[in-house]
Design a protein around this motif. Structure first.
Motif, PDB file in Angstrom:
ATOM      1  N   THR A   4      36.705  54.249  54.488  1.00 11.96           N
ATOM      2  CA  THR A   4      36.137  55.030  55.594  1.00 11.96           C
ATOM      3  C   THR A   4      35.730  56.402  55.030  1.00 11.96           C
ATOM      4  O   THR A   4      36.236  56.811  53.979  1.00 11.96           O
ATOM      5  N   PRO A   5      34.843  57.124  55.721  1.00 13.14           N
ATOM      6  CA  PRO A   5      34.447  58.437  55.205  1.00 13.14           C
ATOM      7  C   PRO A   5      35.665  59.324  54.923  1.00 13.14           C
ATOM      8  O   PRO A   5      35.687  60.067  53.945  1.00 13.14           O
ATOM      9  N   ASP A   6      36.713  59.214  55.745  1.00 13.58           N
ATOM     10  CA  ASP A   6      37.896  60.054  55.524  1.00 13.58           C
ATOM     11  C   ASP A   6      38.646  59.690  54.248  1.00 13.58           C
ATOM     12  O   ASP A   6      39.202  60.549  53.568  1.00 13.58           O
ATOM     13  N   GLU A   7      38.678  58.381  53.953  1.00 14.98           N
ATOM     14  CA  GLU A   7      39.443  57.930  52.772  1.00 14.98           C
ATOM     15  C   GLU A   7      38.628  58.028  51.486  1.00 14.98           C
ATOM     16  O   GLU A   7      39.189  57.994  50.388  1.00 14.98           O
ATOM     17  N   ALA A   8      37.289  58.105  51.621  1.00 17.47           N
ATOM     18  CA  ALA A   8      36.410  57.980  50.451  1.00 17.47           C
ATOM     19  C   ALA A   8      36.727  58.997  49.357  1.00 17.47           C
ATOM     20  O   ALA A   8      36.624  58.689  48.166  1.00 17.47           O
ATOM     21  N   GLY A   9      37.158  60.185  49.746  1.00 17.71           N
ATOM     22  CA  GLY A   9      37.444  61.239  48.780  1.00 17.71           C
ATOM     23  C   GLY A   9      38.529  60.843  47.789  1.00 17.71           C
ATOM     24  O   GLY A   9      38.556  61.308  46.643  1.00 17.71           O
ATOM     25  N   ASP A  10      39.439  59.967  48.223  1.00 14.22           N
ATOM     26  CA  ASP A  10      40.551  59.576  47.341  1.00 14.22           C
ATOM     27  C   ASP A  10      40.178  58.456  46.373  1.00 14.22           C
ATOM     28  O   ASP A  10      40.955  58.122  45.481  1.00 14.22           O
ATOM     29  N   VAL A  11      39.014  57.840  46.576  1.00 14.76           N
ATOM     30  CA  VAL A  11      38.664  56.705  45.705  1.00 14.76           C
ATOM     31  C   VAL A  11      38.175  57.232  44.357  1.00 14.76           C
ATOM     32  O   VAL A  11      37.270  58.059  44.288  1.00 14.76           O
ATOM     33  N   VAL A  12      38.796  56.744  43.295  1.00 17.38           N
ATOM     34  CA  VAL A  12      38.399  57.171  41.947  1.00 17.38           C
ATOM     35  C   VAL A  12      37.443  56.124  41.377  1.00 17.38           C
ATOM     36  O   VAL A  12      37.750  54.939  41.350  1.00 17.38           O
ATOM     37  N   VAL A  13      36.279  56.573  40.960  1.00 16.29           N
ATOM     38  CA  VAL A  13      35.307  55.642  40.376  1.00 16.29           C
ATOM     39  C   VAL A  13      35.669  55.434  38.910  1.00 16.29           C
ATOM     40  O   VAL A  13      35.795  56.386  38.148  1.00 16.29           O
ATOM     41  N   GLU A  14      35.847  54.154  38.546  1.00 21.02           N
ATOM     42  CA  GLU A  14      36.268  53.842  37.173  1.00 21.02           C
ATOM     43  C   GLU A  14      35.062  53.513  36.303  1.00 21.02           C
ATOM     44  O   GLU A  14      34.241  52.683  36.677  1.00 21.02           O
ATOM     45  N   ARG A  15      34.959  54.157  35.162  1.00 26.22           N
ATOM     46  CA  ARG A  15      33.817  53.940  34.256  1.00 26.22           C
ATOM     47  C   ARG A  15      34.320  53.489  32.892  1.00 26.22           C
ATOM     48  O   ARG A  15      35.014  54.242  32.214  1.00 26.22           O
ATOM     49  N   GLY A  16      33.923  52.290  32.481  1.00 28.83           N
ATOM     50  CA  GLY A  16      34.333  51.783  31.164  1.00 28.83           C
ATOM     51  C   GLY A  16      33.491  52.408  30.058  1.00 28.83           C
ATOM     52  O   GLY A  16      32.446  53.005  30.324  1.00 28.83           O
ATOM     53  N   PRO A  17      33.937  52.235  28.816  1.00 32.57           N
ATOM     54  CA  PRO A  17      33.238  52.861  27.687  1.00 32.57           C
ATOM     55  C   PRO A  17      31.846  52.295  27.412  1.00 32.57           C
ATOM     56  O   PRO A  17      31.060  52.905  26.688  1.00 32.57           O
ATOM     57  N   ASN A  18      31.533  51.145  27.997  1.00 33.48           N
ATOM     58  CA  ASN A  18      30.206  50.540  27.772  1.00 33.48           C
ATOM     59  C   ASN A  18      29.132  51.216  28.635  1.00 33.48           C
ATOM     60  O   ASN A  18      27.947  50.988  28.445  1.00 33.48           O
ATOM     61  N   ILE A  19      29.566  52.022  29.586  1.00 33.03           N
ATOM     62  CA  ILE A  19      28.589  52.655  30.478  1.00 33.03           C
ATOM     63  C   ILE A  19      28.082  53.933  29.815  1.00 33.03           C
ATOM     64  O   ILE A  19      28.807  54.915  29.673  1.00 33.03           O
ATOM     65  N   LYS A  20      26.836  53.871  29.385  1.00 32.52           N
ATOM     66  CA  LYS A  20      26.249  55.004  28.660  1.00 32.52           C
ATOM     67  C   LYS A  20      25.246  55.721  29.571  1.00 32.52           C
ATOM     68  O   LYS A  20      24.711  55.128  30.508  1.00 32.52           O
ATOM     69  N   PRO A  21      24.964  56.989  29.257  1.00 28.71           N
ATOM     70  CA  PRO A  21      24.037  57.736  30.120  1.00 28.71           C
ATOM     71  C   PRO A  21      22.637  57.108  30.169  1.00 28.71           C
ATOM     72  O   PRO A  21      22.214  56.450  29.221  1.00 28.71           O
ATOM     73  N   ILE A  22      21.949  57.352  31.270  1.00 26.77           N
ATOM     74  CA  ILE A  22      20.590  56.827  31.442  1.00 26.77           C
ATOM     75  C   ILE A  22      19.637  57.747  30.676  1.00 26.77           C
ATOM     76  O   ILE A  22      19.708  58.962  30.817  1.00 26.77           O
ATOM     77  N   PRO A  23      18.719  57.190  29.862  1.00 26.93           N
ATOM     78  CA  PRO A  23      17.798  58.066  29.144  1.00 26.93           C
ATOM     79  C   PRO A  23      16.924  58.871  30.104  1.00 26.93           C
ATOM     80  O   PRO A  23      16.527  58.378  31.158  1.00 26.93           O
ATOM     81  N   ALA A  24      16.677  60.122  29.720  1.00 28.47           N
ATOM     82  CA  ALA A  24      15.891  60.979  30.615  1.00 28.47           C
ATOM     83  C   ALA A  24      14.406  60.861  30.287  1.00 28.47           C
ATOM     84  O   ALA A  24      14.021  60.850  29.112  1.00 28.47           O
ATOM     85  N   GLY A  25      13.592  60.778  31.327  1.00 24.11           N
ATOM     86  CA  GLY A  25      12.141  60.762  31.131  1.00 24.11           C
ATOM     87  C   GLY A  25      11.656  62.158  30.770  1.00 24.11           C
ATOM     88  O   GLY A  25      12.357  63.158  30.966  1.00 24.11           O
ATOM     89  N   LYS A  26      10.427  62.217  30.218  1.00 22.80           N
ATOM     90  CA  LYS A  26       9.891  63.493  29.763  1.00 22.80           C
ATOM     91  C   LYS A  26       8.506  63.670  30.372  1.00 22.80           C
ATOM     92  O   LYS A  26       7.732  62.707  30.460  1.00 22.80           O
ATOM     93  N   ALA A  27       8.189  64.878  30.777  1.00 19.64           N
ATOM     94  CA  ALA A  27       6.854  65.121  31.341  1.00 19.64           C
ATOM     95  C   ALA A  27       5.787  64.836  30.276  1.00 19.64           C
ATOM     96  O   ALA A  27       6.015  65.100  29.097  1.00 19.64           O
ATOM     97  N   PRO A  28       4.643  64.270  30.665  1.00 23.41           N
ATOM     98  CA  PRO A  28       3.631  63.905  29.667  1.00 23.41           C
ATOM     99  C   PRO A  28       2.996  65.124  28.997  1.00 23.41           C
ATOM    100  O   PRO A  28       2.837  66.170  29.624  1.00 23.41           O
ATOM    101  N   ASP A  29       2.643  64.958  27.713  1.00 21.05           N
ATOM    102  CA  ASP A  29       1.951  66.033  26.988  1.00 21.05           C
ATOM    103  C   ASP A  29       0.496  66.089  27.440  1.00 21.05           C
ATOM    104  O   ASP A  29      -0.014  65.158  28.059  1.00 21.05           O
TER     105      ASP A  29
END
Ligand code: MIC
Ligand code: SF4
Length: 644
Positions: free
Chosen positions: A439-464
């Protein structure tokens, strides 16, 4: 002038834009779904957007693709999805509950509503009169956050069904006939609507088989009316409260109309390596086969399974054939067990797999070298089965089961009268594998678990301002996302690890591509027509982005893929003259002057081939919104810039 079914749903959800085919429209999305192979990225992007709780009526996260778990990677992804779903108001369909489209149809789909899913077969929901569309994970993330979903207003193609299917001819044969008629590009820019008296002879699962494979036509969606048969199905699922009747107005106008006489249809097969390479099974009769796989989101309903069980009952699978069966959902699996049909399948020698995508996405069950595999699935793209030289044929469950016993292609209509099936009027309802969010009240206590295989998303770059690089890869027509970013057991575990995934990019076409792209720091790709057909996987854009691909030039693009390219800041450009394709070769140095300006306003550009001096005019068919996204270097940057 009256409205068609799709136009009615669009009209009810239109946030902006003009409902003229070809114009960009923004739609309000009622429901979303994700699966685990695209879900991790979708939720990472949702988190990056900073929205606390989903704003849709219903969002569901399914685990169905990466269920092999040969290492920790997929299990970690599952845990991430489970916890992130719990925190942000998303229902979680646990592994073992079934294939997203099958479960969604059974338990959540609702006529007249809109659904987008990070999976190209989301139009399965059209079997129930819902407008389901496949989208990239980022677009799904935006809609979960309450944002609009943008599409090009489609043309509406009507398929008028007349007559009634003969014994042993199935819904799969209907859609294979449509694929034979229209081809894999035949639905691009269109919604396929089914109508006519023949509709009344088809159950919801049969309708869903047909709308599911509308994805193979390149269609934006496919939809059936919502009628008394829909109501019957919803009652059997104890969900009649969501029923609304929905049909096209008498005076609705279609952009094209075709008729399929169900009574004239015969069993069909899509031959290697394209779903539109359709022949009559009768022409293939007697050809030796090695493997049969029954299941997938196309043909794994209770009706399909009961049909197969009736054909296999008391028989033995041919010694030279390996038969796998994956029921579509826990509901189907449980009911098969309870009615005894599961025992018929097991006794005949079928290898029963869990209710998941399994062999359809190359997760095990790869055929032998040069093996012939009959599959009730929806895609037979090169190498998708995991065996590059395998010959995969797409067939109905009827043809698959009959052939599994004989060891050769069999036209099931030669078997005599079809058995009478006891199709349930009441399904077994048990949603115990659907986890409700906090519930919205309980959501704050939920810890999101991230394994080591989860790597950052590559960032796009504005075109030259200008583009100067190498044409690093030239490919032909109908390149699929399975060519660009293959799946299967070796690759799927890395769907949340783009650097690792990049080692597999385009290797189906050219095994040296990842190395070359890395050494050269990227470049541009040249494709033929319908570039990027198939899956919704945004990894087919994200990974090229990571490898430095700045633009793709092609004769034409598939809908979901082009949206994904734009979302990640890769510029899609089409050849103004298709014959110019021959003026460009792999390894050529190219130059596009005023590249950024072309995106900004011109809409056209000229590519100069420095090798032979050829000047190749290009079109950039972009809406104002798409230009802004590209200029920002992709959707995430665009969203961040706009929220500051
Ligand atoms: C597919 O059938 O190709 C998939 C796997 O379901 C894809 C999604 C994915 O690549 O994760 C799809 O159809 O969108
Ligand atoms: Fe899963 Fe295959 Fe359906 Fe894709 S097409 S969702 S892999 S069953």
């Amino acid at each position: 002038m009256g409205y068609t079914i799709a136009q009615k749903i669009i009209k009810n959800h239109l946030l902006s834009g003009d409902m003229t085919p070809g114009c960009e429209i923004a739609l309000k999305i009622d429901q979303t779904l994700t699966q685990d192979a695209t879900g991790t990225m979708a939720y990472l992007q949702f988190e990056a957007m900073g929205t606390d709780r989903v704003k849709t009526e219903l969002s569901v996260a399914y685990i169905d693709h990466n269920t092999l778990q040969a290492g920790f990677e997929n299990a970690d992804d599952h845990r991430y999805i489970q916890t992130v779903a719990k925190k942000h108001g998303i229902r979680f369909s646990r592994p073992g509950n079934g294939i997203c489209h099958q479960v969604h149809l059974e338990r959540f789909g609702a006529p007249g509503k809109t659904l987008i899913g990070s999976d190209s077969h989301t139009p399965t929901a059209g079997g129930i009169g819902m407008l389901g569309m496949g989208a990239g994970g980022l677009d799904v993330a935006v809609s979960m956050g309450g944002g609009a979903y943008y599409i090009t207003m489609p043309k509406i193609i009507k398929i008028n069904l007349v007559g009634k299917l003969s014994d042993y001819v199935g819904a799969k044969d209907v859609i294979l006939e449509v694929l034979r008629m229209l081809g894999v590009k035949g639905g691009v820019g269109s919604i396929i609507e089914y109508g006519g008296e023949g509709v009344k002879t088809l159950t919801v699962p049969q309708r869903a088989t047909i709308t599911n494979m509308g994805a193979e036509l390149g269609a934006t969606s496919s939809v059936f009316p919502s009628d008394e048969i829909t109501l019957e199905f919803l009652k059997a699922q104890e969900r009649e409260d969501v029923y609304v009747p929905l049909c096209a107005d008498e005076d609705a106008v279609y952009d094209a109309e075709y008729t399929v006489d169900l009574s004239l249809l015969r069993p069909l097969a899509a031959c290697p390596h394209s779903p539109d390479n359709v022949k009559a099974v009768a022409e293939l009769t007697g050809m030796k086969i090695n493997q049969v796989c029954i299941g997938s989101c196309t043909n794994s309903s209770m009706l399909d399974m009961l049909t197969v069980a009736a054909i296999l009952k008391g028989k033995t699978v041919h010694p030279d054939v390996s038969l796998s069966i994956s029921p579509g959902s826990k509901q189907v699996y449980t009911m098969l067990a309870e009615c005894g049909a599961l025992a018929d399948l097991i006794s005949a020698g079928a290898r029963i797999l869990e209710c998941a995508c399994g062999p359809c996405i190359g997760m095990g069950f790869s055929p032998k070298s040069a093996g012939v595999s009959l599959r009730t699935f929806n895609r037979n793209f090169l190498a998708r089965s995991g065996t590059k030289d395998a010959e995969v044929y797409l067939v109905s469950p009827e043809t698959a089961a009959a052939s599994a016993i004989a060891g050769v292609f069999v036209d099931p209509t030669t078997l005599g009268a079809a058995p009478v099936l006891n199709f349930p009027t009441k399904f077994k309802i048990n949603d115990n594998l659907i986890e409700m969010p906090a519930t919205p009240d309980e959501a704050g206590d939920v810890v999101v678990e991230r394994g080591p295989n989860i790597k950052p998303i590559p960032a796009g770059k504005a075109p030259d301002d200008s583009l100067s690089c190498e044409l690093i890869l030239k490919v032909g027509d109908n390149i699929t996302t399975d060519h660009i970013m293959p799946a299967g057991t070796k690759v799927l575990p890395y769907r949340s690890n783009v650097p690792k995934l990049s080692e597999f990019c385009f290797t189906v076409c050219d095994k040296d591509f990842p190395k070359r792209a890395t050494e050269k720091g990227g470049g541009i790709i040249l494709g033929g027509s319908n570039y990027g057909q198939g899956s919704s996987r945004e990894h087919a854009a994200l990974v090229p982005l990571y490898l430095g691909i700045k633009a793709v030039v092609a004769k034409s693009f598939a809908r979901i893929h082009v949206a994904n390219l734009i979302n990640f800041g890769i510029v899609p450009m089409t050849l103004a003259h298709e014959e110019d394709y021959d003026k460009l070769a792999e390894g050529d140095e190219i130059y596009v002057e005023g590249f950024r300006e072309a995106i900004e306003k011109a809409g056209t550009a000229v590519l100069v081939n420095r090798k032979n001096g050829a000047r190749v005019p290009l079109n950039l068919n972009l809406t104002a919104r798409q230009r802004s996204i590209l200029l920002a270097g992709g959707m995430l940057n665009y969203t961040k810039n706009n929220s500051n």
